[in-house]
Design an enzyme around this catalytic site. Structure first.
Site, PDB file in Angstrom:
ATOM      1  N   ASP A 185       0.869  -1.159   0.000  1.00 19.73           N
ATOM      2  CA  ASP A 185       0.000   0.000   0.000  1.00 19.73           C
ATOM      3  C   ASP A 185       0.918   1.224   0.000  1.00 19.73           C
ATOM      4  O   ASP A 185       2.093   1.127   0.369  1.00 19.73           O
ATOM      5  CB  ASP A 185      -0.877  -0.026   1.253  1.00 19.73           C
ATOM      6  CG  ASP A 185      -1.696   1.238   1.422  1.00 19.73           C
ATOM      7  OD1 ASP A 185      -2.357   1.654   0.457  1.00 19.73           O
ATOM      8  OD2 ASP A 185      -1.656   1.812   2.528  1.00 19.73           O
TER       9      ASP A 185
ATOM     10  N   ASP B 113      -0.041   5.076   0.836  1.00 25.68           N
ATOM     11  CA  ASP B 113      -0.235   6.139   1.822  1.00 25.68           C
ATOM     12  C   ASP B 113      -0.133   5.615   3.251  1.00 25.68           C
ATOM     13  O   ASP B 113      -0.821   4.670   3.631  1.00 25.68           O
ATOM     14  CB  ASP B 113      -1.599   6.801   1.623  1.00 25.68           C
ATOM     15  CG  ASP B 113      -1.736   7.404   0.226  1.00 25.68           C
ATOM     16  OD1 ASP B 113      -0.707   7.548  -0.447  1.00 25.68           O
ATOM     17  OD2 ASP B 113      -2.866   7.720  -0.178  1.00 25.68           O
TER      18      ASP B 113
END
Length: 309
Positions: free
Chosen positions: A18, A20
């Protein structure tokens, strides 16, 4: 440390990240709010709202409802934006805005996975116009990101063509595994959010990174490792981890090393033949070093993962 060499006869593997708050310390899309304001894409009110949304995201993370509201807001906000202008604004400010936000621990993991022969895939809910250049800067092999619909005029219509979120991320991971030949039982995944549970469940080695409360509870219950990343650093300022060069480079390095060793022996022999008084006096210098490592199992926290299986 991750294993540096894989058996090339084994199925391929990958590490899915991922973006952020896992690789970078903020929301990648919201970070460009000031640039979009200065470029005339948003007004002052939108810029302030974007800054506030970033603050809420940083303090508490974002659950499903918050992510849905953010998706709807950003979809309305970008309607009518010229795609080429967005790409140019991102390219102009990428290193200024994103580079300082990259976690040193994440950058090291990416290097180690590459050294182990794994592909690195960024899987992000943020838009492709933002995620793709960030992935390139990080050295990722592939990027999965949200894609907005672009009209014939080259502007966003405000509609979402592909939303890389929740179960859709897991579907993308499985599709990549099928097309690229990844053995998901030997793959890795990293995320900070409980909304990425489907992606984490899809691989054999899931890791929770700076997890929100919901993911922390799940990781503890399932005995998943929990990693704490807290050192954002510019890529140019960090010392890269060891990366295994390709085989031709290894052969060249071995040849160069052998030549250097031979030259060193000749030099040393000639020095030994010189009178002792002719040799210059040298001062010994102490060299310091540091080592990093550690593992995390069963909900304990670490800045580095356990060795790969």
């Amino acid at each position: 440390m991750l294993w540096l060499v894989e058996n090339h006869s084994s199925p391929r593997t990958a590490a899915f990240f991922d973006l952020d708050k896992t690789v970078i310390a903020k929301s990648s899309t919201l970070t460009f709010g000031k640039s979009f304001y200065q470029g005339g894409l948003i007004n002052r009110r939108d810029a302030l709202r974007t800054a506030y949304t970033q603050f809420v995201f940083l303090v508490g993370g974002a659950d499903h409802d918050q992510m849905e509201r953010m998706r709807a807001y950003l979809s309305r906000l970008c309607k009518g934006w010229n795609v080429q202008q967005v790409k140019e604004l991102v390219a102009e400010t990428l290193h200024e805005l994103i580079d300082p936000l990259i976690y040193d621990e994440a950058a090291s993991l990416i290097e180690e996975h590459h050294a182990a022969g794994r592909d690195v895939v960024i899987v992000s809910t943020s838009g492709a116009e933002v995620v793709e250049p960030i992935g390139e800067m990080l050295g990722a092999d592939r990027v999965v990101a949200t894609r907005m619909v672009v009209g014939e005029d080259g502007c966003f219509t405000g509609e979402i063509g592909y939303y890389a979120y929740g179960p859709t991320k897991a579907e993308a991971v499985r599709e990549l595994a099928a097309s690229e030949g990844y053995d998901l039982s030997r793959c890795f995944a990293y995320s900070d959010s409980a909304t990425d549970l489907p992606m984490l469940e899809a691989v054999g080695h899931p890791y929770a990174v700076n997890p929100d409360r919901a993911l922390r509870r799940e990781a503890a219950a399932r005995e998943w490792p929990i990693l704490a990343f807290d050192r954002p650093v510019r890529l140019k300022q960090r010392v890269p981890s060891f990366r295994m060069p390709p085989r031709p480079a290894l052969m060249a390095a071995a040849a160069i090393g052998a030549a250097a060793a031979t030259a060193g022996l000749v030099w040393y022999a000639s020095r030994r033949r010189q009178p002792a008084l002719a040799r210059p006096t040298r001062t010994r210098a102490a060299l310091g070093g540091s080592a990093r490592g550690g593992s995390a199992r069963g909900g304990s926290t670490s800045s580095k993962p356990a060795p790969a299986a």
